[in-house]
Design a protein around this motif. Sequence first.
Motif, PDB file in Angstrom:
ATOM      1  N   ASP A  72     -14.910  19.093   1.784  1.00  0.00           N
ATOM      2  CA  ASP A  72     -13.696  18.823   2.634  1.00  0.00           C
ATOM      3  C   ASP A  72     -14.015  18.875   4.175  1.00  0.00           C
ATOM      4  N   ASP A  73     -15.227  19.153   4.499  1.00  0.00           N
ATOM      5  CA  ASP A  73     -15.404  19.523   5.866  1.00  0.00           C
ATOM      6  C   ASP A  73     -15.072  18.438   6.940  1.00  0.00           C
ATOM      7  N   CYS A  74     -15.330  17.240   6.783  1.00  0.00           N
ATOM      8  CA  CYS A  74     -14.816  16.402   7.670  1.00  0.00           C
ATOM      9  C   CYS A  74     -13.455  16.184   7.680  1.00  0.00           C
ATOM     10  N   LEU A  75     -12.857  16.254   6.562  1.00  0.00           N
ATOM     11  CA  LEU A  75     -11.423  16.032   6.330  1.00  0.00           C
ATOM     12  C   LEU A  75     -10.442  17.251   6.910  1.00  0.00           C
ATOM     13  N   ALA A  76     -10.883  18.401   6.555  1.00  0.00           N
ATOM     14  CA  ALA A  76     -10.368  19.536   6.955  1.00  0.00           C
ATOM     15  C   ALA A  76     -10.453  19.854   8.523  1.00  0.00           C
ATOM     16  N   ALA A  77     -11.499  19.304   9.042  1.00  0.00           N
ATOM     17  CA  ALA A  77     -11.791  19.542  10.663  1.00  0.00           C
ATOM     18  C   ALA A  77     -10.720  18.602  11.500  1.00  0.00           C
ATOM     19  N   CYS A  78      -9.987  17.688  10.912  1.00  0.00           N
ATOM     20  CA  CYS A  78      -9.104  16.801  11.501  1.00  0.00           C
ATOM     21  C   CYS A  78      -8.133  17.322  12.335  1.00  0.00           C
ATOM     22  N   PRO A  79      -7.907  17.486  13.449  1.00  0.00           N
ATOM     23  CA  PRO A  79      -6.722  17.796  14.220  1.00  0.00           C
ATOM     24  C   PRO A  79      -5.270  17.091  13.867  1.00  0.00           C
ATOM     25  N   TRP A  80      -5.257  16.110  13.135  1.00  0.00           N
ATOM     26  CA  TRP A  80      -4.287  15.400  12.780  1.00  0.00           C
ATOM     27  C   TRP A  80      -3.658  16.102  11.511  1.00  0.00           C
ATOM     28  N   ASN A  81      -4.425  17.105  10.817  1.00  0.00           N
ATOM     29  CA  ASN A  81      -3.795  17.668   9.750  1.00  0.00           C
ATOM     30  C   ASN A  81      -2.901  18.954  10.206  1.00  0.00           C
ATOM     31  N   LYS A  82      -2.517  19.047  11.466  1.00  0.00           N
ATOM     32  CA  LYS A  82      -1.420  19.912  11.765  1.00  0.00           C
ATOM     33  C   LYS A  82      -0.071  19.548  11.329  1.00  0.00           C
ATOM     34  N   PHE A  83      -0.016  17.981  11.161  1.00  0.00           N
ATOM     35  CA  PHE A  83       1.076  17.511  10.519  1.00  0.00           C
ATOM     36  C   PHE A  83       1.128  17.133   9.255  1.00  0.00           C
ATOM     37  N   ALA A  84       0.235  17.600   8.410  1.00  0.00           N
ATOM     38  CA  ALA A  84       0.426  17.389   6.919  1.00  0.00           C
ATOM     39  C   ALA A  84       0.858  18.718   6.256  1.00  0.00           C
ATOM     40  N   GLN A  85       1.421  18.353   5.278  1.00  0.00           N
ATOM     41  CA  GLN A  85       2.122  19.207   4.348  1.00  0.00           C
ATOM     42  C   GLN A  85       1.407  19.532   2.909  1.00  0.00           C
ATOM     43  N   GLU A  86       1.760  20.582   2.324  1.00  0.00           N
ATOM     44  CA  GLU A  86       1.144  20.920   0.898  1.00  0.00           C
ATOM     45  C   GLU A  86       1.546  19.887  -0.040  1.00  0.00           C
ATOM     46  N   GLY A  87       0.882  19.193  -0.648  1.00  0.00           N
ATOM     47  CA  GLY A  87       0.978  18.207  -1.703  1.00  0.00           C
ATOM     48  C   GLY A  87       2.215  18.666  -2.648  1.00  0.00           C
ATOM     49  N   ARG A  88       3.208  17.567  -2.774  1.00  0.00           N
ATOM     50  CA  ARG A  88       4.323  17.757  -3.353  1.00  0.00           C
ATOM     51  C   ARG A  88       4.572  17.638  -5.148  1.00  0.00           C
ATOM     52  N   ASP A  89       3.473  16.900  -5.427  1.00  0.00           N
ATOM     53  CA  ASP A  89       3.360  16.792  -6.902  1.00  0.00           C
ATOM     54  C   ASP A  89       2.484  17.790  -7.537  1.00  0.00           C
ATOM     55  N   ALA A  90       3.265  18.561  -8.627  1.00  0.00           N
ATOM     56  CA  ALA A  90       2.702  19.752  -9.072  1.00  0.00           C
ATOM     57  C   ALA A  90       1.542  19.370  -9.991  1.00  0.00           C
ATOM     58  N   LYS A  91       1.086  18.163 -10.548  1.00  0.00           N
ATOM     59  CA  LYS A  91       0.105  17.894 -11.197  1.00  0.00           C
ATOM     60  C   LYS A  91      -1.215  17.654 -10.223  1.00  0.00           C
ATOM     61  N   LEU A  92      -0.872  17.530  -8.876  1.00  0.00           N
ATOM     62  CA  LEU A  92      -2.059  17.490  -7.955  1.00  0.00           C
ATOM     63  C   LEU A  92      -2.209  18.980  -7.328  1.00  0.00           C
ATOM     64  N   MET A 111       0.759  -1.103   0.106  1.00  0.00           N
ATOM     65  CA  MET A 111       0.092  -0.144   0.072  1.00  0.00           C
ATOM     66  C   MET A 111       0.942   1.323   0.066  1.00  0.00           C
ATOM     67  N   LEU A 112       0.381   2.034  -0.995  1.00  0.00           N
ATOM     68  CA  LEU A 112       1.101   3.285  -1.052  1.00  0.00           C
ATOM     69  C   LEU A 112       0.336   4.420  -0.741  1.00  0.00           C
ATOM     70  N   GLY A 113       0.924   5.640  -0.332  1.00  0.00           N
ATOM     71  CA  GLY A 113       0.262   6.901  -0.148  1.00  0.00           C
ATOM     72  C   GLY A 113       0.754   8.172  -0.665  1.00  0.00           C
ATOM     73  N   VAL A 114       0.025   8.890  -1.210  1.00  0.00           N
ATOM     74  CA  VAL A 114       0.544  10.404  -1.865  1.00  0.00           C
ATOM     75  C   VAL A 114      -0.087  11.742  -1.122  1.00  0.00           C
ATOM     76  N   ASN A 115       0.653  12.031  -0.234  1.00  0.00           N
ATOM     77  CA  ASN A 115       0.157  13.628   0.214  1.00  0.00           C
ATOM     78  C   ASN A 115      -0.397  14.540  -0.669  1.00  0.00           C
ATOM     79  N   TYR A 116      -1.540  15.187  -0.448  1.00  0.00           N
ATOM     80  CA  TYR A 116      -2.196  16.073  -1.235  1.00  0.00           C
ATOM     81  C   TYR A 116      -2.698  17.364  -0.330  1.00  0.00           C
ATOM     82  N   GLY A 117      -2.083  17.328   0.811  1.00  0.00           N
ATOM     83  CA  GLY A 117      -2.564  18.500   1.743  1.00  0.00           C
ATOM     84  C   GLY A 117      -2.451  19.614   1.105  1.00  0.00           C
ATOM     85  N   PRO A 118      -3.536  20.403   1.152  1.00  0.00           N
ATOM     86  CA  PRO A 118      -3.680  21.783   0.496  1.00  0.00           C
ATOM     87  C   PRO A 118      -2.923  23.076   1.317  1.00  0.00           C
TER      88      PRO A 118
END
Length: 394
Positions: free
Chosen positions: A263-283, A95-102
């Motif tokens: 995006d309301d339920c996703l954006a409300a998650c407190p764990w987003n403080k560890f997220a970063q902006e998505g790295r892939d320019a296409k995303l 399983m692989l994940g790609v970060n798309y944090g806004p």
Amino acid sequence: MAGRRAGVADLCGSRLLSRDAPATDGLKAALAAEALRLGFDCLGVTAPVVNAERAAAFERFIAAGQHGDMDWLAREPSRRTDPRTLWAEVRSVIMLGVNYGPDEDPRAILSNRSRAAISVYARGDDYHDVIKKNLKTLARWLVAQAGCDVKVFVDTAAVMEKPLAESAGLGWQGKHTNLVSSGFGSWLFLGAIYTTLDWPADAPERDHCGSCRACLDSCPTAAFPAPYQLDARRCVSYLTIENKGPIPREFRKAIGNRIYGCDDCLAACPWNKFAQEGRDAKLAAREALRAPSLAELAALDDAAFRALFAKSPIKRIGRDRFLRNVLIAIGNSGDAALVPAAERLAADAHPLLRAAAAWALAQLLDEDAFARRAAAALAAETDASVRAEWRTPG
């Protein structure tokens, strides 16, 4: 949303492989390095088995009809709850994940009612295409190194990605039923490589939600009957994307200016403080889709719709369903300047749009003005669903 950039150690973790399998450990480390080079942010391995609790929850979801019109989910549910029915030869699932944090809070646009809110995942190129291309490249690399057989999946087959990702240690399924990562919050796209390699499974991630209800309480349509349960029929994402008919009246005002997804339920998650902006320019978000004008969107004909949403997942729902959503947002805007846009669509060839336009005009016109407009429309309208909207404003 700032955060650290993933490295090979982040991808591999410290629990991925047993110490008594050094050859496999070396290959997995090399796979992680190649995955990082290709733009993936996390990787884990699990057995081709869906956790029994998650499988039972899925079966209850289907039995309760909470999947709505998504009939493909109910078709042969055993294919989803047992990965081996999809491919009998599979021995491990990578399983692989790609970060798309806004790079901004996607809820900020909700207060600007004359502009459209588009879900973060749909503001750039279609993630299915972007990730699958890189996933195939990674799979070919693995085949060349290990001589195994593989199959790749990105949310397009009977694969329960979230339970498998949880078992592989990428995160846990939160109370909003989406995957939450301690390193990327609720912003991960998932992909899977099924392989004939028999690799030791990684330790699953444990649930860190605790007593938090932020995601549940943020839902504008109360789509969560209980923690860890979703009734898709009430979800704005389902209503604006999967639903082919009119938006049910009970949800129209709650949708606000959300014209594609939510995006309301996703954006409300407190764990987003560890997220970063998505790295892939296409995303990354296209500027034209960050906060587009409802008036400009309402003016799209089919050719202009296709041009604006080329390579976008939005293109798949088609112009008519998309403009249905735009009209609901226009009705919720409180902006009288949008009346001409609704008037134009009240004469559209598609009854879905004429009906949505009637509702929008009922919200924007005063009672007398709407009554006059309804009388004129009813004199020529033959479609029963459209006539019902003109007769039942509100």
